[in-house]
Design an enzyme around this catalytic site. Structure first.
Site, mmCIF file in Angstrom:
data_model
loop_
_atom_site.group_PDB
_atom_site.id
_atom_site.type_symbol
_atom_site.label_atom_id
_atom_site.label_comp_id
_atom_site.label_asym_id
_atom_site.label_seq_id
_atom_site.Cartn_x
_atom_site.Cartn_y
_atom_site.Cartn_z
ATOM 1 N N ASP A 103 90.744 -47.747 -16.216
ATOM 2 C CA ASP A 103 89.459 -48.022 -16.849
ATOM 3 C C ASP A 103 89.605 -48.927 -18.068
ATOM 4 O O ASP A 103 90.010 -48.478 -19.141
ATOM 5 C CB ASP A 103 88.843 -46.675 -17.271
ATOM 6 C CG ASP A 103 87.501 -46.859 -17.958
ATOM 7 O OD1 ASP A 103 87.001 -45.886 -18.548
ATOM 8 O OD2 ASP A 103 86.974 -47.995 -17.909
ATOM 9 N N ASP A 284 84.584 -54.129 -17.631
ATOM 10 C CA ASP A 284 84.770 -52.677 -17.559
ATOM 11 C C ASP A 284 85.017 -52.219 -16.129
ATOM 12 O O ASP A 284 84.078 -52.023 -15.359
ATOM 13 C CB ASP A 284 83.543 -51.967 -18.136
ATOM 14 C CG ASP A 284 83.738 -50.458 -18.152
ATOM 15 O OD1 ASP A 284 82.812 -49.743 -18.559
ATOM 16 O OD2 ASP A 284 84.825 -50.002 -17.740
HETATM 17 C C1 LIG Z 1 82.327 -39.514 -7.498
HETATM 18 C C2 LIG Z 1 81.988 -40.728 -8.276
HETATM 19 N N1 LIG Z 1 81.897 -41.924 -7.763
HETATM 20 O O1 LIG Z 1 81.594 -42.818 -8.740
HETATM 21 C C3 LIG Z 1 81.517 -42.148 -9.883
HETATM 22 C C4 LIG Z 1 81.274 -42.820 -11.212
HETATM 23 C C5 LIG Z 1 81.712 -40.817 -9.635
HETATM 24 C C6 LIG Z 1 81.626 -39.693 -10.624
HETATM 25 N N2 LIG Z 1 82.942 -39.134 -10.875
HETATM 26 C C7 LIG Z 1 82.951 -38.021 -11.861
HETATM 27 C C8 LIG Z 1 83.897 -40.080 -11.265
HETATM 28 C C9 LIG Z 1 83.738 -40.722 -12.574
HETATM 29 C C10 LIG Z 1 82.773 -40.713 -13.557
HETATM 30 C C11 LIG Z 1 83.173 -41.599 -14.490
HETATM 31 N N3 LIG Z 1 84.321 -42.040 -14.057
HETATM 32 N N4 LIG Z 1 84.649 -41.523 -12.905
HETATM 33 C C12 LIG Z 1 85.108 -42.985 -14.758
HETATM 34 C C13 LIG Z 1 84.832 -42.839 -16.176
HETATM 35 N N5 LIG Z 1 83.421 -43.057 -16.335
HETATM 36 C C14 LIG Z 1 83.010 -44.192 -16.967
HETATM 37 C C15 LIG Z 1 83.936 -45.100 -17.440
HETATM 38 C C16 LIG Z 1 83.456 -46.259 -18.060
HETATM 39 N N6 LIG Z 1 84.291 -47.219 -18.544
HETATM 40 N N7 LIG Z 1 82.134 -46.487 -18.180
HETATM 41 C C17 LIG Z 1 81.277 -45.554 -17.711
HETATM 42 N N8 LIG Z 1 81.692 -44.419 -17.111
HETATM 43 C C18 LIG Z 1 82.568 -42.086 -15.734
#
Ligand SMILES: Cc1noc(C)c1CN(C)Cc1cc2n(n1)CCN(c1cc(N)ncn1)C2
Length: 395
Positions: A103, A284
């Site tokens: 990330d 991002d």
């Molecule tokens: C399953 C699934 N599939 O797609 C996602 C998303 C999920 C949710 N699941 C909990 C996975 C998840 C949720 C996040 N992530 N991963 C990555 C970190 N998140 C970010 C990072 C960042 N730089 N900016 C915003 N949020 C939120």
């Protein structure tokens, strides 16, 4: 006025001549054993490379080769589902291989661990916390834009990504994760690649994996190749010419907020004319979609048959059989185009004929987010150093 060199010569001569015969007799032949400093660089080319980098100079390839600099490395970035909602990469964390979401929008390397309730670990690989490696008194807590988050304690352990090793990486072991992460059995944690200023460890911020290894790499950079419905890569320490076409366009990064932040100077839709407007945003990889100013988003969906901004689905949607136009951002004077098919993100619910748009408004965020929808057609070089910059090329 005698020169510095002549003065030096005179002083050196006096040093010997100044000794009387008795003193000369006293002087025994002796040598001082040199103790090798641990940090002594055995490799001249490596020393030259280090010096050139220290003063912001580019290291010529021949010196890089001679420095047999490395270890460089590559890790795959595999879509977690059929919609590329996130990409996962295998990482050896303290001897267990976990699937982590790399990330570039955050700075914590955190993972599921055996400190959590076992009910939260079903379906996961997780970090085995070892008491002797615990960083006493340290804790962390992170929340993401979508409301998900996690928290826990910190361990110093070996982390290996594609053959690149951080021998004492801050591993943020979760004691608790949000419901979103509990429901997501694919993601074993995150590996942050933003600037370390965003790290959440207290009382002392921890360094990202990249910050820990960048000086050991041939070049202090990593390159991101996310792909549309296919595995891509994260390359550390080198630029892979086989992964892009055309030229690389570099743009300076504003690191003040801890992100890979830059300003696009305009956009165009399909074959339309370019609209000149500054669009400040962050690269991002941890964000799925492409979030842009409302005016840009409205202009885009005006060109998509049947598109509407849906309260029901919480964003712009359109008939799945629409053919959304390409979308181009001007970055560093170059045109970076996103193929229209990448902007058809996914059906709003399984089997629906209504699809959720890959471009959405940045309302409430305060800046734009160039997430996976934008990145998955690009080769993006993230270069650290005195003046961090991003390099963009078409895949
Ligand atoms: C399953 C699934 N599939 O797609 C996602 C998303 C999920 C949710 N699941 C909990 C996975 C998840 C949720 C996040 N992530 N991963 C990555 C970190 N998140 C970010 C990072 C960042 N730089 N900016 C915003 N949020 C939120």
């Amino acid at each position: 006025m005698p020169s510095f060199a002549s003065l030096t010569a005179v002083l050196a001569f006096l040093g010997v001549v100044g000794a009387t015969p008795v003193e000369l007799q006293k002087r025994k032949a002796f040598s001082i054993g040199q103790v090798e400093r641990k940090t002594y660089i055995k490799n001249g080319a490596k020393s030259v490379a280090k010096t050139l980098r220290k003063y912001g100079a580019k290291v010529p390839q021949n010196i890089l080769n001679a420095a047999n600099a490395g270890p460089n490395g590559s890790a795959p970035a595999v879509p977690a589902d059929q919609y590329d909602s996130l990409y996962l990469s295998p990482v050896d964390v303290g001897g267990t291989v976990l699937q982590l979401d790399f990330d570039t929008g955050s700075a914590d390397l955190w993972c599921f661990s055996d400190l959590q309730a076992s009910s939260q670990l079903t379906g996961h690989d997780y970090y085995k916390a070892v008491a002797s490696k615990k960083v006493e008194g340290a804790s962390w807590r992170i929340s993401y834009g979508d409301g998900s988050g996690a928290s826990g304690t910190v361990y110093a352990d070996k982390v290996v990504v594609g053959g690149v090793t951080a021998t004492s990486q801050a591993v943020e072991a979760a004691t608790s994760v949000s419901t979103q992460f509990q429901a997501d059995r694919d993601t074993d944690g995150l590996l942050g690649l933003s600037f370390s200023t965003l790290n959440t460890v207290k009382p002392t911020k921890a360094k990202t994996f990249f910050d820990n290894v960048k000086d050991s790499l041939a070049e202090p950079l990593f390159a991101v190749t996310l792909k549309y419905h296919a595995p891509g890569t994260y390359d550390f320490g080198f630029i892979d010419k086989s992964k892009y076409t055309g030229e690389i366009t570099y743009i300076d990064v504003n690191t003040a907020n801890g992100w890979w932040e830059f300003t696009s100077t305009g956009y165009s839709i399909g074959n339309g004319a370019t609209t000149t407007v500054n669009i400040d945003g962050i690269g991002d990889t941890g964000t799925t979609l492409l979030y842009l100013p409302t005016a840009v988003v409205k202009a885009y969906y005006a060109k998509v048959t049947g598109a509407q901004n849906s309260n029901t689905y919480g964003g712009w949607v359109f008939p799945c059989n629409s053919a959304p136009p390409d979308f181009t951002l001007v970055i560093g004077g170059s045109k970076q185009t996103v193929p229209g098919k990448h902007i058809n993100y996914a059906p709003v619910t399984t089997g629906s004929s209504t699809c959720f748009g890959g471009i959405q408004t940045n309302d409430g965020i305060g800046f734009s987010i160039f997430g996976d929808i934008f990145l998955k057609s690009k080769y993006v070089i993230h270069e650290a150093g005195a003046k961090p910059r991003l390099g963009f090329a078409q895949q």
